[in-house]
Design an enzyme around this catalytic site. Structure first.
Site, PDB file in Angstrom:
ATOM      1  N   GLY A   1       4.271   3.250  13.717  1.00 54.42           N
ATOM      2  CA  GLY A   1       5.076   1.909  14.077  1.00 54.42           C
ATOM      3  C   GLY A   1       4.876   1.375  15.378  1.00 54.42           C
ATOM      4  O   GLY A   1       4.624   0.212  15.429  1.00 54.42           O
TER       5      GLY A   1
ATOM      6  N   GLY B   1       7.535   4.721   7.921  1.00 50.65           N
ATOM      7  CA  GLY B   1       6.765   5.836   8.135  1.00 50.65           C
ATOM      8  C   GLY B   1       6.906   6.493   9.502  1.00 50.65           C
ATOM      9  O   GLY B   1       8.155   6.389   9.794  1.00 50.65           O
ATOM     10  N   SER B   2       5.809   6.961  10.046  1.00 54.57           N
ATOM     11  CA  SER B   2       6.056   7.477  11.276  1.00 54.57           C
ATOM     12  C   SER B   2       6.192   6.689  12.495  1.00 54.57           C
ATOM     13  O   SER B   2       5.738   5.510  12.618  1.00 54.57           O
ATOM     14  CB  SER B   2       4.674   8.691  11.675  1.00 54.57           C
ATOM     15  OG  SER B   2       3.607   7.751  11.860  1.00 54.57           O
ATOM     16  N   THR B   3       6.986   7.134  13.829  1.00 51.58           N
ATOM     17  CA  THR B   3       7.060   6.360  14.795  1.00 51.58           C
ATOM     18  C   THR B   3       6.007   6.137  15.446  1.00 51.58           C
ATOM     19  O   THR B   3       5.738   5.011  15.899  1.00 51.58           O
ATOM     20  CB  THR B   3       7.955   7.130  15.599  1.00 51.58           C
ATOM     21  OG1 THR B   3       9.439   7.165  15.027  1.00 51.58           O
ATOM     22  CG2 THR B   3       8.405   6.404  16.941  1.00 51.58           C
TER      23      THR B   3
ATOM     24  N   GLU C   1      11.078  15.283  15.301  1.00 51.10           N
ATOM     25  CA  GLU C   1      11.163  15.084  13.768  1.00 51.10           C
ATOM     26  C   GLU C   1      10.301  16.317  13.222  1.00 51.10           C
ATOM     27  O   GLU C   1       8.958  15.902  13.402  1.00 51.10           O
ATOM     28  CB  GLU C   1      10.915  13.862  13.322  1.00 51.10           C
ATOM     29  CG  GLU C   1      11.207  13.566  11.955  1.00 51.10           C
ATOM     30  CD  GLU C   1      10.696  12.058  11.439  1.00 51.10           C
ATOM     31  OE1 GLU C   1       9.680  11.643  11.649  1.00 51.10           O
ATOM     32  OE2 GLU C   1      11.788  11.713  10.784  1.00 51.10           O
TER      33      GLU C   1
ATOM     34  N   CYS D   1      13.924  10.606   5.940  1.00 51.19           N
ATOM     35  CA  CYS D   1      14.005  10.146   7.672  1.00 51.19           C
ATOM     36  C   CYS D   1      15.318  10.264   8.081  1.00 51.19           C
ATOM     37  O   CYS D   1      15.449  10.362   9.196  1.00 51.19           O
ATOM     38  CB  CYS D   1      13.418   8.644   7.677  1.00 51.19           C
ATOM     39  SG  CYS D   1      14.064   7.552   6.464  1.00 51.19           S
TER      40      CYS D   1
ATOM     41  N   LYS E   1       0.824  -1.261  -0.034  1.00 45.70           N
ATOM     42  CA  LYS E   1      -0.090   0.119  -0.029  1.00 45.70           C
ATOM     43  C   LYS E   1       0.760   1.320   0.036  1.00 45.70           C
ATOM     44  O   LYS E   1       1.650   1.487   0.831  1.00 45.70           O
ATOM     45  CB  LYS E   1      -0.815  -0.023   1.223  1.00 45.70           C
ATOM     46  CG  LYS E   1      -1.868   1.381   1.340  1.00 45.70           C
ATOM     47  CD  LYS E   1      -2.643   1.454   2.462  1.00 45.70           C
ATOM     48  CE  LYS E   1      -1.786   2.365   3.355  1.00 45.70           C
ATOM     49  NZ  LYS E   1      -1.743   3.839   2.726  1.00 45.70           N
TER      50      LYS E   1
ATOM     51  N   GLU F   1      10.727   0.909   9.688  1.00 47.67           N
ATOM     52  CA  GLU F   1      11.762   2.108   9.546  1.00 47.67           C
ATOM     53  C   GLU F   1      11.139   3.202   9.872  1.00 47.67           C
ATOM     54  O   GLU F   1      10.037   3.778   9.229  1.00 47.67           O
ATOM     55  CB  GLU F   1      12.411   2.100   7.986  1.00 47.67           C
ATOM     56  CG  GLU F   1      13.532   2.486   7.891  1.00 47.67           C
ATOM     57  CD  GLU F   1      13.509   3.839   7.526  1.00 47.67           C
ATOM     58  OE1 GLU F   1      13.330   4.900   8.202  1.00 47.67           O
ATOM     59  OE2 GLU F   1      13.322   4.079   6.134  1.00 47.67           O
TER      60      GLU F   1
HETATM   61  P1  NAI Z   1       2.293   7.853   8.581  1.00 44.87           P
HETATM   62  O1  NAI Z   1       3.150   6.875   9.421  1.00 44.87           O
HETATM   63  O2  NAI Z   1       0.836   7.913   9.024  1.00 44.87           O
HETATM   64  O3  NAI Z   1       1.988   7.101   7.061  1.00 44.87           O
HETATM   65  C1  NAI Z   1       2.810   6.314   6.417  1.00 44.87           C
HETATM   66  C2  NAI Z   1       2.086   5.063   5.824  1.00 44.87           C
HETATM   67  O4  NAI Z   1       1.337   4.247   7.023  1.00 44.87           O
HETATM   68  C3  NAI Z   1       1.038   5.479   5.001  1.00 44.87           C
HETATM   69  O5  NAI Z   1       0.722   4.689   4.093  1.00 44.87           O
HETATM   70  C4  NAI Z   1      -0.270   5.559   5.858  1.00 44.87           C
HETATM   71  O6  NAI Z   1      -1.463   5.241   5.118  1.00 44.87           O
HETATM   72  C5  NAI Z   1      -0.110   4.190   6.582  1.00 44.87           C
HETATM   73  N1  NAI Z   1      -0.736   4.324   7.998  1.00 44.87           N
HETATM   74  C6  NAI Z   1      -1.235   5.380   8.525  1.00 44.87           C
HETATM   75  N2  NAI Z   1      -1.905   4.857   9.795  1.00 44.87           N
HETATM   76  C7  NAI Z   1      -1.674   3.524   9.881  1.00 44.87           C
HETATM   77  C8  NAI Z   1      -2.173   2.220  10.951  1.00 44.87           C
HETATM   78  N3  NAI Z   1      -2.748   2.552  11.854  1.00 44.87           N
HETATM   79  N4  NAI Z   1      -1.709   1.031  10.529  1.00 44.87           N
HETATM   80  C9  NAI Z   1      -1.038   0.801   9.205  1.00 44.87           C
HETATM   81  N5  NAI Z   1      -0.759   1.658   8.499  1.00 44.87           N
HETATM   82  C10 NAI Z   1      -0.975   3.102   8.652  1.00 44.87           C
HETATM   83  O7  NAI Z   1       2.878   9.103   8.109  1.00 44.87           O
HETATM   84  P2  NAI Z   1       2.488  10.591   7.802  1.00 44.87           P
HETATM   85  O8  NAI Z   1       0.783  10.738   8.891  1.00 44.87           O
HETATM   86  O9  NAI Z   1       2.092  10.596   6.337  1.00 44.87           O
HETATM   87  O10 NAI Z   1       3.547  11.639   8.245  1.00 44.87           O
HETATM   88  C11 NAI Z   1       3.686  11.994   9.768  1.00 44.87           C
HETATM   89  C12 NAI Z   1       4.976  12.347  10.002  1.00 44.87           C
HETATM   90  O11 NAI Z   1       5.638  11.026   9.933  1.00 44.87           O
HETATM   91  C13 NAI Z   1       5.851  13.168   9.104  1.00 44.87           C
HETATM   92  O12 NAI Z   1       5.584  14.472   9.466  1.00 44.87           O
HETATM   93  C14 NAI Z   1       7.222  12.380   9.597  1.00 44.87           C
HETATM   94  O13 NAI Z   1       7.681  13.116  10.767  1.00 44.87           O
HETATM   95  C15 NAI Z   1       7.121  11.175   9.473  1.00 44.87           C
HETATM   96  N6  NAI Z   1       7.292  10.296   8.410  1.00 44.87           N
HETATM   97  C16 NAI Z   1       8.505   9.702   8.394  1.00 44.87           C
HETATM   98  C17 NAI Z   1       8.868   8.930   7.324  1.00 44.87           C
HETATM   99  C18 NAI Z   1      10.164   8.172   7.268  1.00 44.87           C
HETATM  100  O14 NAI Z   1      10.613   7.794   6.222  1.00 44.87           O
HETATM  101  N7  NAI Z   1      10.592   7.384   8.393  1.00 44.87           N
HETATM  102  C19 NAI Z   1       7.975   8.966   5.986  1.00 44.87           C
HETATM  103  C20 NAI Z   1       6.855   9.800   6.314  1.00 44.87           C
HETATM  104  C21 NAI Z   1       6.358  10.357   7.416  1.00 44.87           C
END
Ligand code: NAI
Ligand code: MG
Length: 481
Positions: free
Chosen positions: A244, A239-241, A392, A295, A187, A261
């Site tokens: 995670g 994605g976000s901590t 972050e 990240c 996804k 990650e």
């Molecule tokens: P997010 O962690 O919500 O989204 C990442 C992915 O996880 C997306 O595909 C989203 O649809 C999915 N997701 C969201 N909630 C979920 C759940 N409960 N179970 C499974 N999957 C889920 O990140 P978001 O809201 O887009 O960004 C928020 C913050 O996260 C950013 O401001 C940044 O600080 C951090 N981030 C870190 C990243 C990295 O590469 N480590 C990448 C993107 C964001």
């Protein structure tokens, strides 16, 4: 502050008339694009123009069920049984087609996510192809990678990726999963689904057996349904901590393997014996290119006190030359912030840092009126306790702290919940080795920054997650022994 290098550039936009986007995209399940049970679609926008690009399907739990069933069926009946060298050919084919369609993929990536075309063209797309090439090579050599350990595939991998490197993260996830004999439900993030859907078309063109790779779109609830599905054997998340942690709780007590990650807040450390001009270039590359949407971005600068004035002065001058604007312009250094939500989050941190009493520096560059943009920003005179240092931000915002001794900088660099990456700038090899053994970070760059290669493992310590992607290490999370 104007610099002597502040030339004007004529616009050099990348053409987009060759891009064919459908008005509406369905879910890629069992080798076909199918309408979602939910009957719902949502829009994805170009953050540089706020224009709607397309609508994509919103998968509900029934759609997830179908995708997982298709992946399980393909695993049991086809992929698990296929000789590894045959699997390798498919992976190799995907790499070749990504190369052939590189220009199209790069433009779509920049349109959907806002990143500069220079980055998507020169980094994201070629590195994505390289990951498929690299893992195609491992598929029939697992016995050599893990001698006498009889490596076995796991089954169905649910892979959830973010919006900062949409195609590259898809490659990081899919390539090792296929090479180790697993099947996939992936996804992409809700704001950047298009390159993954193009990848679905490529996978279809490559005649992969139906169900080996399924690509579904949706929001967090779709991701949560994937994580919770009983027939999923492995979860790979970037994605976000916060998310995670939710995932880790959701799979506690199950047999599911996971790699996470997550966020980062990397220290980029400049010693007084460093080549200062190169270091300034590395600092800029580390935090400002790609809007700080990385990240492993070098978002905390530590400069040795006796060279701090020089580094800051040169950094400001270099920042003045950065071009913020149209992601499709080949001269653009800093494109659009990925979404309004992310821009709001960054702007909130700009307020927080100012309230914390830090000196704020922003370049005089003008930014387009429409679209989501943020000027490259410094917070000078930052301290360990500042929120802008600890949290972050995920934008083009750099905090600057000074230090006197090695012990002090190690202590400060490590005193943070994250541990994904770090940078060290010095003329002395001994200092590099000293720091690389004491910094609690998964990746440490020396006299360079943000360099990637498929052969090199990547991943974090502490709240930056666990598990490694890339290299031989990146095979392990997809295998049991
Ligand atoms: P997010 O962690 O919500 O989204 C990442 C992915 O996880 C997306 O595909 C989203 O649809 C999915 N997701 C969201 N909630 C979920 C759940 N409960 N179970 C499974 N999957 C889920 O990140 P978001 O809201 O887009 O960004 C928020 C913050 O996260 C950013 O401001 C940044 O600080 C951090 N981030 C870190 C990243 C990295 O590469 N480590 C990448 C993107 C964001
Ligand atoms: Mg978008």
């Amino acid at each position: 502050m104007k610099s002597e290098f502040n030339w004007e550039y004529a616009p050099a936009p990348e053409a987009k008339d060759h891009i064919k986007l459908k008005a509406q995209y369905d879910l890629f399940i069992n080798g076909k694009f199918v309408k979602p049970y939910s009957k719902k679609y949502f829009a994805t926008y170009n953050p540089a123009t706020e224009e709607k690009l397309a609508e994509v399907a919103q998968a509900n739990s029934k759609d997830v069920d179908l995708a997982v069933a298709s992946a399980k069926n393909a695993y049991d009946k086809v992929w698990k049984k296929m000789p590894a060298k045959e699997r390798a050919k498919y992976i190799f084919r995907i790499a070749r087609v990504i190369q052939e369609r590189a220009r199209e993929l790069a433009v779509i990536e920049s349109m959907d996510g806002g990143k500069p075309i220079r980055e998507s063209r020169d980094f994201d797309v070629p590195t994505a192809a390289n990951h498929f090439f690299y893992y195609a090579g491992w598929a029939d050599k697992l016995e050599y990678a893990f001698p006498n350990r009889n490596p076995q595939s796991l089954g169905v991998a649910a892979q959830i990726i973010p919006w900062n490197f949409p195609l590259l993260m898809a490659a990081w996830k899919i390539a090792p999963a296929l090479a180790t004999g697993n099947t996939v439900v992936l996804k992409p993030a809700e704001s950047t689904p298009l390159s993954a859907l193009k990848l679905a078309e490529i996978i279809q063109d490559c005649d992969l057996p139906p169900g080996v790779v399924n690509i579904i779109t949706g929001f967090g609830d779709t991701g949560a349904a994937m994580v919770a599905h009983p027939n999923v054997n492995k979860i790979a998340f970037t994605g976000s901590t916060d998310v995670g942690k939710i995932i880790q709780k959701a799979i506690a007590g199950t047999n599911k393997k996971a790699t996470l990650e997550l966020g980062g807040k990397a220290a980029n450390i400049v010693f007084d014996d460093a080549p200062i001009n190169q270091a300034v270039e590395g600092i800029v590359n580390g935090i400002f290119f790609n809007q700080g949407h990385v990240c492993c971005a070098g978002s905390r600068l530590f400069v040795q006190e006796n060279v701090a004035a020089e580094v800051i002065q040169k950094l400001k001058a270099r920042m003045e030359t950065l071009i913020v604007g149209d992601p499709l312009d080949k001269n653009t250094d800093i494109g659009a912030i990925n979404s309004k939500e992310q821009l709001d989050k960054i702007n909130e941190y700009l307020k927080i840092g100012s309230k914390e009493g830090l000196e704020l520096f922003q370049t005089s560059a003008s930014v387009p009126k429409k679209g989501f943009y943020c000027k490259p920003t410094l917070f000078i005179g930052a301290a360990q306790s500042n929120r802008v240092v600890q949290e972050e931000i995920f934008g083009p915002v750099l905090t600057i702290q000074t230090f006197r001794t090695i012990e002090e900088v190690i202590e400060k660099a490590n005193n943070i919940p994250y541990g994904l990456s770090a940078g060290v700038w010095t003329d002395k090899g001994s200092k590099i080795f000293n720091l690389t053994s004491k910094l609690r970070a998964g990746v440490i760059w020396a006299n360079t920054y943000n360099k990637f290669d498929p052969t090199s493992p990547f991943g974090g310590y502490k709240e930056s997650g666990f598990g490694r992607e890339g290299g031989l290490h990146g095979l392990m999370p997809y295998l049991k022994f």
